[in-house]
Enzyme design. Structure first.
Site, PDB file in Angstrom:
ATOM      1  N   ASP A  57       0.854  -1.190   0.000  1.00  0.00           N
ATOM      2  CA  ASP A  57       0.000   0.000   0.000  1.00  0.00           C
ATOM      3  C   ASP A  57       0.891   1.242   0.000  1.00  0.00           C
ATOM      4  O   ASP A  57       1.683   1.447   0.926  1.00  0.00           O
ATOM      5  CB  ASP A  57      -0.902  -0.027   1.240  1.00  0.00           C
ATOM      6  CG  ASP A  57      -1.770   1.209   1.344  1.00  0.00           C
ATOM      7  OD1 ASP A  57      -2.425   1.534   0.342  1.00  0.00           O
ATOM      8  OD2 ASP A  57      -1.786   1.862   2.400  1.00  0.00           O
ATOM      9  N   THR A  90      -3.091   5.407  -3.981  1.00  0.00           N
ATOM     10  CA  THR A  90      -2.008   6.178  -3.352  1.00  0.00           C
ATOM     11  C   THR A  90      -0.684   6.005  -4.087  1.00  0.00           C
ATOM     12  O   THR A  90       0.121   6.927  -4.135  1.00  0.00           O
ATOM     13  CB  THR A  90      -1.836   5.746  -1.882  1.00  0.00           C
ATOM     14  OG1 THR A  90      -1.746   4.325  -1.831  1.00  0.00           O
ATOM     15  CG2 THR A  90      -3.001   6.192  -1.034  1.00  0.00           C
ATOM     16  N   THR A  91      -0.459   4.812  -4.678  1.00  0.00           N
ATOM     17  CA  THR A  91       0.783   4.575  -5.422  1.00  0.00           C
ATOM     18  C   THR A  91       0.747   5.326  -6.750  1.00  0.00           C
ATOM     19  O   THR A  91       1.712   6.004  -7.131  1.00  0.00           O
ATOM     20  CB  THR A  91       0.976   3.064  -5.674  1.00  0.00           C
ATOM     21  OG1 THR A  91       0.854   2.376  -4.421  1.00  0.00           O
ATOM     22  CG2 THR A  91       2.327   2.761  -6.262  1.00  0.00           C
ATOM     23  N   ASP A 394      -9.107  -0.231   2.398  1.00  0.00           N
ATOM     24  CA  ASP A 394      -9.051   0.414   1.080  1.00  0.00           C
ATOM     25  C   ASP A 394     -10.264   0.029   0.240  1.00  0.00           C
ATOM     26  O   ASP A 394     -10.879   0.876  -0.411  1.00  0.00           O
ATOM     27  CB  ASP A 394      -7.767   0.018   0.328  1.00  0.00           C
ATOM     28  CG  ASP A 394      -6.538   0.739   0.872  1.00  0.00           C
ATOM     29  OD1 ASP A 394      -6.695   1.521   1.826  1.00  0.00           O
ATOM     30  OD2 ASP A 394      -5.432   0.512   0.354  1.00  0.00           O
TER      31      ASP A 394
END
Length: 547
Positions: A57, A90-91, A394
């Site tokens: 994550d 998020t990445t 998530d």
């Protein structure tokens, strides 16, 4: 150039500082790059005291890193913001921001002014968001209920529970649907905070269960207390129910030794009076953050009250919200006396203690105000359970955003490829220098499908070229509109219609990713001067030679 100032510090200006910032951003992006997509790899992070975190994550990885460079910190904050706003992506947002910066730096080297690049980027962002809304978004009603589960499965595909995504996606959707509330304006809200996740060692991940109620990882004070209370009235306390002790430094001077026993007795009576007040107000369940001693426990056992000690304050705050109760810091009232108002007690249909794994959990079911849900995760060890919890959180955030926005978009690099083709055509309609910046923005967007293909061990150049050909046909040729849903299939290294195959993401997640990444890149691109102050030595610290 770095020049000395009259103040104690060093100054970097112009291209030097810009190159440093780009290098820092790329270093951060390269750390998380290989963890993108359904075939991304995990990272093992060990902190200063030896605690191990295994995750892929993006937000968790960057949180664990102690980034010192100011530009690097901006990207860490960027991933946290994406995590709070959307819960996933998020990445991607960090990789895209770093690529935009790298591309902008190349333009600056070609004597394009940063202000021109910034205005071009902001224009491209605006057009990209408009394109997603009007051309790439699909209404949830047109896809059916199965689409929500598919969105959750897409979020989980890159996580450790990807192989069990069917089971956990259904659990995430059920949990979020059950906590639905409608606000005063008639708008549906899905508070993910009302879903509590508990972890218990043992069994396999598929033995995890969804419980209709709130759970506490605590046990009742005495085995003689009832294990199940119907129509519970819950007292929530933030103080001890133990024999009263004087504060540190307070002395009691006794003149008459015969009164010593009376003082001791009063110390015990003070606590018992509190217990009796709670029982008199109608409380049959008592939850406290402090301790409960044997004397108070005996009083509760005799009155058939279920008491739990050492609960955490955040848990009690959640329970207060869910049951309509109030967390009491003291029993004192405005008259200087002690009393308990029955209105401060929370209500629930049932409170019970049940065995899960090696221990027991307290379940609060049928809460008065909000429907609370608990997911009890099972697994072999802490590392696995922690990662499953992050993945599930998530997925639940994605389900929440999908239900609230009611729009989905195809995944697997489809949106980025479509935007790249669209923005390239759009840039050619501009007769200003911004044309270069918009074209560069279009190229930078391809970093997402390229990274997905590379992580899947496929030839990214060939796959991305094929993907762009499909999207170009969708935007230019009549009758080929359905090609706009074409994305990557990372199992076989092919391109396919990702909507038909259930690879879906909330359209809102894509829009926010582009907005946040562009804003972060623009923030760093605006910097052309950096002054780093030297650390001041404390003049009062004594210099000790030889010590």
């Amino acid at each position: 150039m770095a020049s000395g100032l009259s103040i104690a510090g060093t100054r970097s200006t112009g291209q030097d500082v810009r190159s440093q910032n780009v290098q820092a951003a790329l270093a951060i992006a390269n750390i998380v790059k290989t963890s993108l997509g359904p075939v991304g790899l995990d990272k093992m992070l060990v902190d200063q005291i030896g605690d191990v975190t295994i995750t892929n994550d993006g937000a968790t990885i960057l949180k664990q890193l102690e980034v010192e460079h100011p530009a690097g910190k901006i990207l860490v904050e960027l991933s946290n913001m994406q995590d709070q706003e959307v819960g996933d992506g998020t990445t991607s947002v960090v990789i895209l921001a770093a690529e935009l910066l790298k591309a902008a730096n190349e333009l600056v080297k070609r004597n394009i002014h940063p202000t021109t690049i910034i205005s071009g980027y902001l224009l491209a962002k605006k057009e990209a968001c408009k394109f997603i809304k009007h051309h790439m978004s699909i209404r949830l009603a047109d896809l059916g209920d199965e689409a929500i589960i598919n969105a959750a499965k897409t979020s989980m595909s890159s996580k450790i529970i990807g192989s069990e995504s069917e089971f956990f996606a259904k659990m995430a959707v059920d949990a979020v649907m059950r906590v639905k509330t409608v606000d005063s304006k008639g708008k549906a809200k899905y508070p993910v905070g009302a879903i509590n996740i508990l972890k218990a060692h043992g069994k396999s991940a598929r033995d995890s269960e969804l419980v209709n109620g709130f759970s506490l990882n605590c046990v009742k004070v005495s085995p003689q207390m009832p294990a199940r209370i119907e129509n519970a009235k819950i007292a929530l306390l933030d103080f001890d129910l133990r024999k009263a002790k004087m504060a540190f430094g307070v002395q009691v001077l006794v003149d008459d030794p015969t009164k010593l026993e009376a003082i001791r007795k009063e110390e015990s009576e003070m606590t018992l009076r509190k217990c009796r007040m709670l029982i008199k107000a109608g409380a049959n369940v008592v939850l406290t953050t402090g301790g409960i001693d044997d004397m108070a426990s005996k009083e509760f056992v005799q009155n058939g009250v279920l008491a739990v000690r050492r609960c955490t304050k955040p848990d009690l705050r959640k329970i207060a919200k869910l049951t309509g109760g109030r967390l009491l810091l003291t029993l004192s009232d405005f008259d200087g006396e002690e009393s308990v108002d029955a209105e401060t007690l929370g209500s629930a249909d049932m409170v019970s203690e049940e065995k899960v794994g090696d221990g027991e959990l307290i379940y609060i079911k049928g809460c008065k105000t909000t429907k609370a849900q608990t997911i009890v995760l099972r697994g072999a060890n802490d590392y696995f359970l922690d990662e499953v919890e992050r993945s599930l959180h998530d997925a639940m955030c994605i389900v929440k955003r999908t239900l609230e926005s009611n729009t989905l978009a195809p995944g697997g690099g489809a949106v980025e490829a479509a935007l790249s083709v669209f923005l390239e055509h759009f840039s050619l309609t501009l007769g200003t220098r911004a044309q270069l910046a918009v074209g560069t923005f279009a190229q930078a967007l391809l970093i997402i499908p390229k990274t997905l293909a590379n992580n899947g061990a496929f030839d990214s150049t060939e796959l991305v070229a094929r993907l762009r050909a499909y999207h170009s046909a969708a935007q230019k040729k009549e009758g080929k509109e359905m090609y706009k849903y074409t994305g990557l299939n990372l199992e076989d290294g092919e391109v396919r219609n990702n909507v038909k195959h259930g690879v879906l993401e909330p359209a809102m997640a894509k829009i926010k990713m582009i907005r946040f990444a562009t804003e972060a890149a623009v923030t760093i691109l605006r910097i052309d001067d950096a002054v780093k102050m030297d650390k001041k030595e404390d003049p009062q610290s004594r210099q000790r030679d030889g010590y």
